[in-house]
Enzyme design. Structure first.
Site: not given
Length: 264
Positions: A104, A171, A175
């Protein structure tokens, strides 16, 4: 109505049987990570979680203990390989093994900047935590997951990588890498009986998204098939399902959880 909906989501989430499952959570001190930790212990799992936010992590562990739930907190810095190895070994010792891992933890750092405005150190920091960190935690946990006989990994991606959110390049790229890595890990780790799947949440109302401008929140809400804010309870249920025996033949998959903002 909102309270009823929340209660229904909690009831559905806690109905997933994970009694005795030994689960690691990275970035578990607050936000979505803390929601995963809480939902796991409510479902009967044994949990160890790590974070760089040591004070918040210890406070959460103390809070859970006061509520009658045991969760072990250990310091974890995904930018430091030695910290990752220590976290996994401390967790395995505390839990007596590892059955599942939720990758996470992540950082943003590049929010609000155009691609041409990003600094190399910022790019490197995001990639070291969000991509290299997931790779190293998974590798360190793999021997324990293989020994478990029911090992499962859930990687946290983001729907920003599916629609190409602007002013968030590092980011978004990280991802996207997590999604691709999930596919490759599923094929490699399948030989050990370990499933690997990814969840791509939409913009969720947690501490880490407090910096996001109101207009971006409105953009998301207006674009969803389900036109409301996304909260942590919306994400915990799908993750717990992927860790459960009901998903033992599901691997290498990406599940967007965003109210229909992005659809497969």
């Amino acid at each position: 109505m909102a309270e009823r909906a929340s209660a229904e989501r909690v009831a559905a989430r806690t109905a997933i049987p994970l009694a005795g499952r030994r689960v690691l959570v990275t970035g578990g001190a607050r936000g979505l990570g803390a929601a995963f930790v809480k939902s796991l212990v409510e479902a009967g799992a044994q949990v160890a979680f790590g974070d760089v936010l040591a004070d918040e992590g210890r406070a959460l562990a103390a809070q859970l203990a006061a509520d009658g739930h045991a969760a072990h907190f250990f310091d974890l810095d995904l930018a430091e390989p030695a910290s990752i190895d220590a976290f996994v070994e401390q967790s395995a010792a505390a839990l007596g093994g590892i059955d599942a891992l939720i990758n996470n933890a992540a950082i943003t750092n590049s929010g609000g900047k155009l691609s041409t405005e990003l600094a190399v150190p910022t790019w490197d920091a995001v990639m070291n935590v969000n991509v290299r960190g997931v790779w190293l935690v998974s590798n360190a946990a793999l021997p324990h997951l293989a020994k478990s006989g029911r090992g499962a990994i859930v990687n946290l991606a983001s729907d920003t990588a599916l629609w190409g959110a602007p002013r968030l390049l590092a980011y978004v790229a990280s991802k996207g890498a997590v999604i691709a890595m999930t596919h490759a890990q599923a094929r490699e780790f399948g030989a050990h009986g370990v499933t690997v799947n990814a969840i791509a949440p939409g913009l969720t109302e947690v501490e880490a998204t407090a910096y996001v401008p109101a207009e971006r929140h409105a953009y998301y809400m207006q674009g969803r098939a389900l036109t409301r804010s996304q909260v942590p309870d919306d994400v915990t249920g799908p993750v717990l399902f992927l860790l459960s025996d009901a998903a033992r033949f599901v691997t290498g998959q990406l599940l967007p959880v965003n109210g229909g903002f992005v659809m497969n």
